[in-house]
Design a protein around this motif. Structure first.
Motif, PDB file in Angstrom:
ATOM      1  N   GLU A   1     -13.096   5.876 -24.752  1.00 46.23           N
ATOM      2  CA  GLU A   1     -11.698   5.449 -24.661  1.00 46.23           C
ATOM      3  C   GLU A   1     -11.133   5.025 -26.011  1.00 46.23           C
ATOM      4  OE1 GLU A   1     -14.130   4.237 -23.024  1.00 46.23           O
ATOM      5  OE2 GLU A   1     -13.898   4.579 -20.855  1.00 46.23           O
ATOM      6  N   GLU A   2     -12.028   4.605 -26.944  1.00 45.68           N
ATOM      7  CA  GLU A   2     -11.538   4.163 -28.250  1.00 45.68           C
ATOM      8  C   GLU A   2     -10.989   5.364 -29.014  1.00 45.68           C
ATOM      9  OE1 GLU A   2     -14.564   2.104 -30.267  1.00 45.68           O
ATOM     10  OE2 GLU A   2     -14.971   0.681 -28.622  1.00 45.68           O
ATOM     11  N   PRO A   3      -9.875   5.199 -29.692  1.00 46.52           N
ATOM     12  CA  PRO A   3      -9.247   6.315 -30.435  1.00 46.52           C
ATOM     13  C   PRO A   3     -10.198   6.872 -31.500  1.00 46.52           C
ATOM     14  CG  PRO A   3      -7.737   4.466 -30.236  1.00 46.52           C
ATOM     15  CD  PRO A   3      -9.051   3.965 -29.745  1.00 46.52           C
ATOM     16  N   GLY A   4     -10.260   8.166 -31.568  1.00 41.34           N
ATOM     17  CA  GLY A   4     -11.045   8.841 -32.606  1.00 41.34           C
ATOM     18  C   GLY A   4     -12.484   9.099 -32.226  1.00 41.34           C
ATOM     19  N   ASN A   5     -13.003   8.466 -31.193  1.00 37.69           N
ATOM     20  CA  ASN A   5     -14.412   8.656 -30.835  1.00 37.69           C
ATOM     21  C   ASN A   5     -14.654  10.073 -30.330  1.00 37.69           C
ATOM     22  OD1 ASN A   5     -15.081   6.164 -31.620  1.00 37.69           O
ATOM     23  ND2 ASN A   5     -15.509   5.325 -29.589  1.00 37.69           N
ATOM     24  N   ALA A   6     -13.685  10.666 -29.635  1.00 42.46           N
ATOM     25  CA  ALA A   6     -13.859  12.027 -29.117  1.00 42.46           C
ATOM     26  C   ALA A   6     -13.977  13.017 -30.278  1.00 42.46           C
ATOM     27  CB  ALA A   6     -12.697  12.398 -28.215  1.00 42.46           C
ATOM     28  N   MET A   7     -13.146  12.884 -31.283  1.00 44.71           N
ATOM     29  CA  MET A   7     -13.191  13.797 -32.437  1.00 44.71           C
ATOM     30  C   MET A   7     -14.474  13.597 -33.235  1.00 44.71           C
ATOM     31  SD  MET A   7     -10.615  15.704 -32.079  1.00 44.71           S
ATOM     32  CE  MET A   7     -10.822  16.576 -33.660  1.00 44.71           C
ATOM     33  N   LYS A   8     -14.932  12.334 -33.320  1.00 47.68           N
ATOM     34  CA  LYS A   8     -16.191  12.087 -34.028  1.00 47.68           C
ATOM     35  C   LYS A   8     -17.349  12.766 -33.315  1.00 47.68           C
ATOM     36  CE  LYS A   8     -14.705   7.646 -35.954  1.00 47.68           C
ATOM     37  NZ  LYS A   8     -14.957   6.192 -35.972  1.00 47.68           N
ATOM     38  N   ALA A   9     -17.361  12.643 -32.008  1.00 52.21           N
ATOM     39  CA  ALA A   9     -18.434  13.279 -31.243  1.00 52.21           C
ATOM     40  C   ALA A   9     -18.359  14.789 -31.374  1.00 52.21           C
ATOM     41  CB  ALA A   9     -18.344  12.877 -29.771  1.00 52.21           C
ATOM     42  N   LEU A  10     -17.140  15.352 -31.375  1.00 52.70           N
ATOM     43  CA  LEU A  10     -16.960  16.801 -31.499  1.00 52.70           C
ATOM     44  C   LEU A  10     -17.411  17.269 -32.884  1.00 52.70           C
ATOM     45  CD1 LEU A  10     -15.929  19.360 -30.145  1.00 52.70           C
ATOM     46  CD2 LEU A  10     -13.654  18.843 -31.081  1.00 52.70           C
TER      47      LEU A  10
ATOM     48  N   ASP B   1     -10.386  12.963 -17.944  1.00 51.28           N
ATOM     49  CA  ASP B   1     -10.680  11.534 -17.885  1.00 51.28           C
ATOM     50  C   ASP B   1     -12.048  11.270 -18.513  1.00 51.28           C
ATOM     51  OD1 ASP B   1     -12.824  11.244 -15.524  1.00 51.28           O
ATOM     52  OD2 ASP B   1     -11.394  12.891 -15.122  1.00 51.28           O
ATOM     53  N   PRO B   2     -12.299  10.039 -18.970  1.00 44.32           N
ATOM     54  CA  PRO B   2     -13.576   9.727 -19.638  1.00 44.32           C
ATOM     55  C   PRO B   2     -14.774  10.008 -18.756  1.00 44.32           C
ATOM     56  CG  PRO B   2     -11.969   7.974 -19.934  1.00 44.32           C
ATOM     57  CD  PRO B   2     -11.357   8.912 -18.981  1.00 44.32           C
ATOM     58  N   GLY B   3     -14.654   9.860 -17.436  1.00 42.64           N
ATOM     59  CA  GLY B   3     -15.799  10.092 -16.561  1.00 42.64           C
ATOM     60  C   GLY B   3     -16.272  11.530 -16.626  1.00 42.64           C
ATOM     61  N   GLU B   4     -15.335  12.492 -16.729  1.00 40.90           N
ATOM     62  CA  GLU B   4     -15.736  13.906 -16.797  1.00 40.90           C
ATOM     63  C   GLU B   4     -16.455  14.189 -18.104  1.00 40.90           C
ATOM     64  OE1 GLU B   4     -13.761  18.384 -16.306  1.00 40.90           O
ATOM     65  OE2 GLU B   4     -12.522  16.584 -16.116  1.00 40.90           O
ATOM     66  N   VAL B   5     -15.964  13.598 -19.215  1.00 46.05           N
ATOM     67  CA  VAL B   5     -16.642  13.786 -20.508  1.00 46.05           C
ATOM     68  C   VAL B   5     -18.055  13.208 -20.437  1.00 46.05           C
ATOM     69  CG1 VAL B   5     -16.572  13.196 -22.957  1.00 46.05           C
ATOM     70  CG2 VAL B   5     -14.461  13.766 -21.755  1.00 46.05           C
ATOM     71  N   GLN B   6     -18.165  12.001 -19.834  1.00 45.92           N
ATOM     72  CA  GLN B   6     -19.485  11.362 -19.724  1.00 45.92           C
ATOM     73  C   GLN B   6     -20.417  12.211 -18.862  1.00 45.92           C
ATOM     74  OE1 GLN B   6     -20.517   8.358 -21.144  1.00 45.92           O
ATOM     75  NE2 GLN B   6     -22.495   9.022 -20.467  1.00 45.92           N
TER      76      GLN B   6
ATOM     77  N   GLU C   1     -17.947  20.669 -25.597  1.00 47.34           N
ATOM     78  CA  GLU C   1     -16.994  20.789 -26.716  1.00 47.34           C
ATOM     79  C   GLU C   1     -15.566  20.939 -26.166  1.00 47.34           C
ATOM     80  OE1 GLU C   1     -19.340  22.703 -30.490  1.00 47.34           O
ATOM     81  OE2 GLU C   1     -18.572  24.070 -28.996  1.00 47.34           O
ATOM     82  N   GLN C   2     -15.439  21.725 -25.113  1.00 49.42           N
ATOM     83  CA  GLN C   2     -14.108  21.918 -24.540  1.00 49.42           C
ATOM     84  C   GLN C   2     -13.539  20.603 -23.998  1.00 49.42           C
ATOM     85  OE1 GLN C   2     -14.777  24.930 -21.615  1.00 49.42           O
ATOM     86  NE2 GLN C   2     -14.829  26.636 -23.076  1.00 49.42           N
ATOM     87  N   ARG C   3     -14.388  19.800 -23.302  1.00 49.66           N
ATOM     88  CA  ARG C   3     -13.904  18.535 -22.741  1.00 49.66           C
ATOM     89  C   ARG C   3     -13.537  17.553 -23.842  1.00 49.66           C
ATOM     90  NH1 ARG C   3     -14.524  21.790 -19.422  1.00 49.66           N
ATOM     91  NH2 ARG C   3     -15.120  21.525 -17.203  1.00 49.66           N
ATOM     92  N   LEU C   4     -14.359  17.531 -24.907  1.00 44.55           N
ATOM     93  CA  LEU C   4     -14.054  16.612 -26.015  1.00 44.55           C
ATOM     94  C   LEU C   4     -12.749  17.033 -26.694  1.00 44.55           C
ATOM     95  CD1 LEU C   4     -17.609  16.112 -27.562  1.00 44.55           C
ATOM     96  CD2 LEU C   4     -16.239  14.405 -26.376  1.00 44.55           C
ATOM     97  N   SER C   5     -12.583  18.340 -26.899  1.00 44.62           N
ATOM     98  CA  SER C   5     -11.349  18.810 -27.555  1.00 44.62           C
ATOM     99  C   SER C   5     -10.136  18.483 -26.683  1.00 44.62           C
ATOM    100  CB  SER C   5     -11.449  20.334 -27.788  1.00 44.62           C
ATOM    101  OG  SER C   5     -12.533  20.649 -28.641  1.00 44.62           O
ATOM    102  N   ALA C   6     -10.258  18.716 -25.383  1.00 40.20           N
ATOM    103  CA  ALA C   6      -9.145  18.450 -24.485  1.00 40.20           C
ATOM    104  C   ALA C   6      -8.865  16.950 -24.388  1.00 40.20           C
ATOM    105  CB  ALA C   6      -9.448  19.006 -23.093  1.00 40.20           C
ATOM    106  N   TYR C   7      -9.916  16.109 -24.414  1.00 41.23           N
ATOM    107  CA  TYR C   7      -9.717  14.663 -24.317  1.00 41.23           C
ATOM    108  C   TYR C   7      -9.044  14.121 -25.563  1.00 41.23           C
ATOM    109  CZ  TYR C   7     -10.631   9.775 -23.340  1.00 41.23           C
ATOM    110  OH  TYR C   7     -10.491   8.447 -23.108  1.00 41.23           O
ATOM    111  N   ALA C   8      -9.370  14.764 -26.744  1.00 42.63           N
ATOM    112  CA  ALA C   8      -8.806  14.276 -28.008  1.00 42.63           C
ATOM    113  C   ALA C   8      -7.314  14.567 -28.066  1.00 42.63           C
ATOM    114  CB  ALA C   8      -9.512  14.934 -29.186  1.00 42.63           C
ATOM    115  N   VAL C   9      -6.875  15.550 -27.300  1.00 43.93           N
ATOM    116  CA  VAL C   9      -5.432  15.902 -27.311  1.00 43.93           C
ATOM    117  C   VAL C   9      -4.721  14.991 -26.316  1.00 43.93           C
ATOM    118  CG1 VAL C   9      -3.749  17.709 -26.854  1.00 43.93           C
ATOM    119  CG2 VAL C   9      -5.942  18.265 -27.907  1.00 43.93           C
ATOM    120  N   PRO C  10      -3.680  14.339 -26.717  1.00 40.47           N
ATOM    121  CA  PRO C  10      -2.956  13.460 -25.765  1.00 40.47           C
ATOM    122  C   PRO C  10      -2.493  14.266 -24.548  1.00 40.47           C
ATOM    123  CG  PRO C  10      -2.200  13.096 -28.037  1.00 40.47           C
ATOM    124  CD  PRO C  10      -3.093  14.280 -28.087  1.00 40.47           C
ATOM    125  N   ASP C  11      -2.572  13.602 -23.404  1.00 38.39           N
ATOM    126  CA  ASP C  11      -2.186  14.211 -22.120  1.00 38.39           C
ATOM    127  C   ASP C  11      -2.971  15.493 -21.877  1.00 38.39           C
ATOM    128  OD1 ASP C  11      -0.339  12.196 -21.795  1.00 38.39           O
ATOM    129  OD2 ASP C  11       1.258  13.326 -22.814  1.00 38.39           O
TER     130      ASP C  11
END
Length: 814
Positions: free
Chosen positions: A134-143, A79-84, A65-75
């Motif tokens: 990498e697609e916009p919004g996918n991180a928030m959807k997963a969260l 990186d996507p590899g850590e989330v994966q 959850e922390q990685r998804l939240s941090a990835y959804a925030v710009p900058d």
């Protein structure tokens, strides 16, 4: 008698029992110690196994959850590899919740089962979103999919910790119970040990009393034993002698059996049949192969004669009996004369038997029989294959020569002549290259069949190799007979072929040599026919020619030309001449066409029409073409910048896979701008392999140079080629230019080509301009450029001035 020995043994036994009892006590104490240690270890493992899995799942859930939240925030710095990676770890932890002890914990409560199921479904739903994080919004959807489960997963971990503590308490109670149980067992072992010690003491007293009785009996047994030893010794001596005699007999029996087995194995494993008969005609022995060859019984009664064995087989309808009787009839003379001999007996069914007869010293005889049918057939097949072509089943060169020698010898005794017709297939190499060798082989078989249908039964058709065939025509009364046969062959082989659904059209040329005068040898006759074939191919394919004596001189001249041509490139005897290409409107030279010339050290300038076909035949056209490209680029690099140089590419050169690399290297070495190089190809290049050719043309175009179609309008599908590849220039064949003044259709064709070029954005060059009238008509027709002798003859590069004033009557055209 002393009793110290038994008493000592009993004392030792008691000491051993005491040691065993002490060992029991030590074992019980050690077991208790191990149980306590095991209790502590199980307590730790039990607490770790269930609660640890749950706590790890909660920890990984929170981290994801922390990685998804941090990835959804710009900058956010994630990186996507850590989330994966965090997602894959959580998926693995979730899989562990369905295995082992944790599965038992989950199955006790439906709510826990629902939590695990919801977690698994949420992870499955989030999988494609994480894969495309990498697609916009996918991180928030997963969260959003995972957040509703946070409370349930935490509750599951808390329940797992509580459950683990309960299990630890239960296991501790159980282990304490086992500890007391083992302690009770140890105490029982100690009590049993004391009881056993008492029993052993009582048993020892009984043994002492019995010992006195046994001593008296032992003395009596000792006396009896001495007497038995004496009797046993005498019996042993007798038995040893019997064993020795029996061993000798067994050895002799084994040796005799071994010899018999070896003899039977040798007989029955022979590839030949064997039969041995004594002086009275009775069979001594025969092997299984003999019985198989003649379909006989494998065993006979002692004293049976060979004739009785044959009669017995004939009475039962055995087929081999008649063959054996026939062989025995031929052996009778050998038996009477006691003579050794070998002969071959042929059977009506095609079987062949080889017999080797050998008399014996006692008046009997022995013979071997071998079925050589397959060997004879193999020898016949080998002899046939040595004289016939394996693919077409026609006669090969060896058999054809033998037949020629026989026919020439017979023709000398009759009034008829012998003729040899040599032929090869036109465009057969194109069939092999485009459709493959399997199709080529199938085509050769059909050609062979058609050739057989063209000749008489007494004539011989042979395949000499590749696509070369020959016909030996016998009983020739006049040359017209050969001409009729040649025309029939040309017509038959020129008809279309249907090979695996592919329609193939080829042709043939025929050379004819008559053995009319001078008694030529087979080699000379073949050579003459081959020379006539070469003449037929040179004057036009699909025809025939008779041998003429001057052809031999022409062949020698061609061979000298080949020898000189092979040395010409290395000796620097080639040079390039340049013919100007003129802009008709501006009356200015736009470039030159490079024309190859051979300056022979003895013959002077040799015409390209004479040496180019020879270079193509002997495989020199590719290196020669590469030299032309390099030399033209080198010399053109010294001309004024706008002037171009045009180089012709032959079809053989275009098939070379190194063509693009060769042109690129020539441009780099000379420094010539690619836009100043123009490559001219004919339609025959495009006929080879359309896809490959177009790919090569596009690679050349990418280098920046220009592509021109030469001799436009003389082929079969010029317009289709213009559509398939955007040429830069169209060169109108000189045959249309030369007919401008005499034929109206030539002018119409030139006007059409010029209009077509203008519509497609291609310049048009008229070749072969020789008169002012032709130039005027070409200008009126819309041609953009022209070249020909009207502007002057080709010159070497050193003589070029790049001005029309130095070339010819250009002013007359003005």
């Amino acid at each position: 008698m002393s009793f110290d020995g038994p008493s000592l043994s009993l004392r030792i036994l008691k000491a051993v029992l005491a040691i065993v009892i002490v060992s029991f006590l030590l074992s019980a104490a050690y077991i208790s110690s191990l149980v306590v240690e095991r209790q502590e270890a199980l307590k730790q493992v039990s607490r770790y196994n269930t609660s640890w899995l749950a706590s790890q799942a909660v920890s990984e859930f929170t981290r994801l959850e922390q990685r998804l939240s941090a990835y959804a925030v710009p900058d956010g710095g994630i990186d996507p590899g850590e989330v994966q990676l965090r997602f894959d770890i959580l998926v693995n932890r979730a899989k562990l919740l369905n295995d082992g002890e944790f599965q038992d914990f989950v199955s006790r409560d439906p709510e826990r089962q629902e939590t695990v199921r919801l977690l698994r479904e949420a992870l499955a739903a989030a999988q494609p979103l994480v894969d495309r994080i990498e697609e916009p919004g996918n991180a928030m959807k997963a969260l959003a999919l995972l957040q509703p489960l946070e409370t349930k997963v935490t509750a599951l971990a808390s329940a797992a910790n509580h459950y683990g503590a309960q299990r630890v308490t239960e296991d501790q109670h159980e282990l304490i119970r086992l500890h007391w149980l083992f302690s009770s067992l140890a105490a029982g072992l100690i009590v049993c040990g004391f009881i056993l010690l008492g029993l052993l003491g009582w048993h020892n007293r009984l043994l002492t009393r019995a010992h006195h009785d046994l001593r008296f009996l032992a003395e009596n047994l000792q006396r009896t034993s001495d007497e038995l030893k004496k009797a046993n010794k005498a019996l042993g001596n007798a038995y040893a002698e019997l064993q020795h005699q029996n061993g000798v007999l067994q050895i002799q029996e084994i040796e005799l059996r071994t010899q018999n087995e070896r003899f039977n194995a040798a007989l029955n494993n022979m590839s030949h049949g064997l039969c041995m008969v004594d002086a009275t005609g009775h069979i001594i022995v025969f092997n299984e192969r003999f019985a198989q060859l003649f379909d006989l019984e494998s065993s006979v009664r002692p004293g049976t004669t060979l004739n009785e064995l044959i009669a017995y087989a004939e009475a039962r309808g055995r087929e081999g009996a008649a063959a054996l009787r026939q062989i025995c009839a031929e052996q009778q003379e050998l038996i009477r004369e006691r003579r050794q001999a070998t002969f071959i007996q042929g059977q009506p069914g095609g079987r062949t038997i080889a017999v080797s007869h050998q008399p014996m010293s006692d008046g009997g005889w022995v013979a071997t029989y071998e079925d050589i049918t397959e060997r004879r057939q193999a020898e016949s097949q080998i002899a046939y294959m040595a004289h016939h072509d394996a693919l077409t089943d026609l006669a090969n060169r060896v058999l054809f020569r033998e037949q020629m020698e026989r026919a020439l010898a017979q023709s000398g005794r009759s009034e008829t002549q012998v003729a040899v017709l040599c032929l090869d297939l036109d465009r057969f190499k194109d069939v092999n290259d485009s459709l493959g060798h399997e199709t080529g082989d199938a085509l050769l078989k059909v050609v062979a069949h058609r050739l057989r249908s063209c000749v008489r039964e007494e004539d011989v058709v042979a395949r000499l190799g590749g696509d070369e065939f020959a016909v030996l025509q016998t009983s020739v009364h006049e040359p017209h007979d050969c001409a009729v046969l040649a025309m029939r062959i040309v017509e038959a082989l020129g008809a279309p072929y249907d090979i695996d659904g592919q329609e193939i059209v080829i042709g043939t040329s025929v050379g004819i040599a008559l053995a009319a005068e001078g008694n030529p040898t087979p080699d000379q006759l073949l050579k003459h026919a081959d020379l006539a074939l070469y003449r037929a191919k040179s004057v036009g394919r699909g025809t025939f020619r008779f041998f003429e004596p001057e052809m031999d001189a022409q062949l020698q001249a061609r061979r000298m030309l080949e020898v000189d041509l092979r040395k010409a490139l290395a000796n620097g005897e080639f040079e390039l001449f340049y013919q100007p290409q003129v802009d008709i409107r501006r009356k200015a030279i736009t470039g030159y066409e490079a024309l190859l010339r051979w300056r022979h050290p003895e013959r002077g300038i040799v015409s390209p029409a004479e040496f180019i076909p020879v270079a193509e035949d002997i495989g020199l056209i590719s290196p020669l073409g590469e030299w032309v490209v390099h030399e033209a680029c080198r010399e053109a690099s010294g001309w004024p910048a706008p002037l171009k140089v045009a180089v012709n590419l032959s079809p053989v050169q275009f098939r070379n896979r190194n063509l693009v690399q060769c042109v690129k290297q020539a441009l780099e070495e000379s420094g010539l701008c690619p836009s100043r190089l123009e490559l001219e190809i004919t339609e025959s290049v495009l006929l080879q392999d359309n896809d490959t050719t177009l790919a090569t043309l596009h690679q050349l175009r990418k280098l920046g140079l220009r592509i021109a179609m030469d001799d436009f309008g003389t082929g079969y599908s010029s317009l289709s080629y213009l559509r398939s590849f955007p040429f830069d220039k169209i060169k109108i064949d000189q045959s249309f230019v030369q007919g401008l003044s005499s034929r109206a259709d030539c002018l119409a064709i030139v006007q059409s080509i010029a209009g077509l070029g203008a519509s497609l954005g291609m310049s048009t060059v008229a070749e072969g301009v020789e008169t002012e009238d032709q130039l005027v008509q070409l200008r009126a027709a819309g041609c953009t450029e022209a070249q020909g002798y009207y502007f002057g003859r080709p010159r070497p590069a050193r003589d070029l001035t790049h001005s029309l004033e130095d070339f010819g009557p250009v002013r007359a055209a003005e």
